[in-house]
Each structure stands twice: as C-alpha cells, then as structure tokens.
Write a protein that holds these residues in place. Sequence first.
Motif, PDB file in Angstrom:
ATOM      1  N   ARG A 173      -1.765  -3.583 -12.214  1.00  0.00           N
ATOM      2  CA  ARG A 173      -1.092  -2.384 -11.742  1.00  0.00           C
ATOM      3  C   ARG A 173      -1.806  -1.192 -12.364  1.00  0.00           C
ATOM      4  N   LYS A 220      -1.581  12.099  -9.778  1.00  0.00           N
ATOM      5  CA  LYS A 220      -0.398  12.654  -9.109  1.00  0.00           C
ATOM      6  C   LYS A 220      -0.805  13.819  -8.208  1.00  0.00           C
ATOM      7  N   GLN A 263      -1.231   1.085  -5.714  1.00  0.00           N
ATOM      8  CA  GLN A 263      -1.300   1.330  -7.155  1.00  0.00           C
ATOM      9  C   GLN A 263      -1.700   0.040  -7.877  1.00  0.00           C
ATOM     10  N   SER A 309      -1.779   3.444 -12.487  1.00  0.00           N
ATOM     11  CA  SER A 309      -1.134   4.709 -12.146  1.00  0.00           C
ATOM     12  C   SER A 309      -2.251   5.716 -11.970  1.00  0.00           C
ATOM     13  N   VAL A 368       2.344   3.426 -17.582  1.00  0.00           N
ATOM     14  CA  VAL A 368       1.780   3.031 -16.291  1.00  0.00           C
ATOM     15  C   VAL A 368       2.939   2.747 -15.328  1.00  0.00           C
ATOM     16  N   PRO A 369       3.568   3.829 -14.820  1.00  0.00           N
ATOM     17  CA  PRO A 369       4.664   3.610 -13.872  1.00  0.00           C
ATOM     18  C   PRO A 369       4.110   3.088 -12.550  1.00  0.00           C
ATOM     19  N   ASN A 370       4.960   2.644 -11.684  1.00  0.00           N
ATOM     20  CA  ASN A 370       4.516   2.084 -10.400  1.00  0.00           C
ATOM     21  C   ASN A 370       4.302   3.169  -9.351  1.00  0.00           C
ATOM     22  N   HIS A 371       3.750   4.299  -9.781  1.00  0.00           N
ATOM     23  CA  HIS A 371       3.448   5.406  -8.863  1.00  0.00           C
ATOM     24  C   HIS A 371       2.371   6.289  -9.498  1.00  0.00           C
ATOM     25  N   ALA A 372       1.798   7.165  -8.698  1.00  0.00           N
ATOM     26  CA  ALA A 372       0.773   8.089  -9.180  1.00  0.00           C
ATOM     27  C   ALA A 372       1.392   9.056 -10.185  1.00  0.00           C
ATOM     28  N   ALA A 373       0.805   9.168 -11.390  1.00  0.00           N
ATOM     29  CA  ALA A 373       1.396  10.013 -12.431  1.00  0.00           C
ATOM     30  C   ALA A 373       0.364  10.623 -13.373  1.00  0.00           C
ATOM     31  N   SER A 374      -0.922  10.349 -13.174  1.00  0.00           N
ATOM     32  CA  SER A 374      -1.938  10.811 -14.113  1.00  0.00           C
ATOM     33  C   SER A 374      -2.535  12.150 -13.674  1.00  0.00           C
TER      34      SER A 374
END
Length: 172
Positions: free
Chosen positions: A57, A62, A42, A59, A138-144
């Motif tokens: 970083r 998801k 990420q 994101s 922009v979390p530290n994981h896939a979320a978009s």
Amino acid sequence: MAWCLALLLALPALARAEDWFDEQAAATAAGAAQIRVSLGEQRAYFYKGDMLVGESRVSSGKPGFRTPQGNYRVLARELHHRSSLFGSYVDNNTHMVVRADVDTRTDRRPPGTYYRGAQMDYFIRFNNGIGFHASSDVPNHAASHGCVRMPPQMARQFYQYAPVGTRVIVTD
C-alpha cells in the motif's frame, strides 16, 4: 458448502490486499527490477522481470501536490534522507518543535528556531524531488506532498532491490 467455495475463491484477492514481498524471488528471478504505482489503487507493485515479487500500500500526493504520472528511472537512493522543503521549525535551545508541517517556500522561520526536514528513510528518488520513502503515516488515500509513502518494512525491501536505473511507472 457454497460459502466455503466462495471463501476459497476469494482468498487470493484477500491475500493480495495485504503488503507482501518475496525476497528470495527478488534476489533470484531473472530480469530487471521494475516498480509500478497505481495512484487509483494506492498500491505499488515490484516486479523482477515479468514476475510480481512484492506489493505494498502507498500514500501518494494529495490535491495540489499530486504525484506525477509517467515513466521514470530511479535517479538516486539515500538510506537516511531529510526533506529540504517540508518539515518543522525547532527551538534552538530546547530542540522542541515550535511549528510542524511547514513548507520552507511559504512558511517563514520564527526567530530562535532552525529548520528540521521531515525524515524520509529508504528514499528512492525517481522524479526530481519525488520518490518513495518510509513513513509511519500511510493512510489508504493520497496524503503526501508528492512523494510515495510506504510502510517502513516495505520501503526497506523496495530500497534493497531497486538499484539506480530501475524503471518506475506511475499510472492513474
């Protein structure tokens, strides 16, 4: 004493965990711009020639909306872009959000509302409707929904130094 040495050796790795961008190097280094995205990390890496000049970083997409891996080129750039697929339904009179996080392909618009696309400033399109853009989330994981979200300051810097035609490589 040993802990000091261990800390000093760890500093470069710790420093690289943060977002950074060297605008002087981006402006003056020889070679073409290139952006590499690691979906597993990420992270996005901005190169000028062979020189790494920035890191951010991100994101990415998801599950169900994965950011596609591959080799691309920047197709277009738009300073103030709005999504044509994802956004909110807003009341015609009060202009207050009636329904957030809608997908225009599946969520019917309630009577008395209009659609407002999600804001995606510093948009760098590289694969059809997918691109990099600024986001406050922009979390530290896939979320978009497939795009590559970036912190606003990093999105601005990548946007400034990635002209149309810039190579984009997305890996796992």
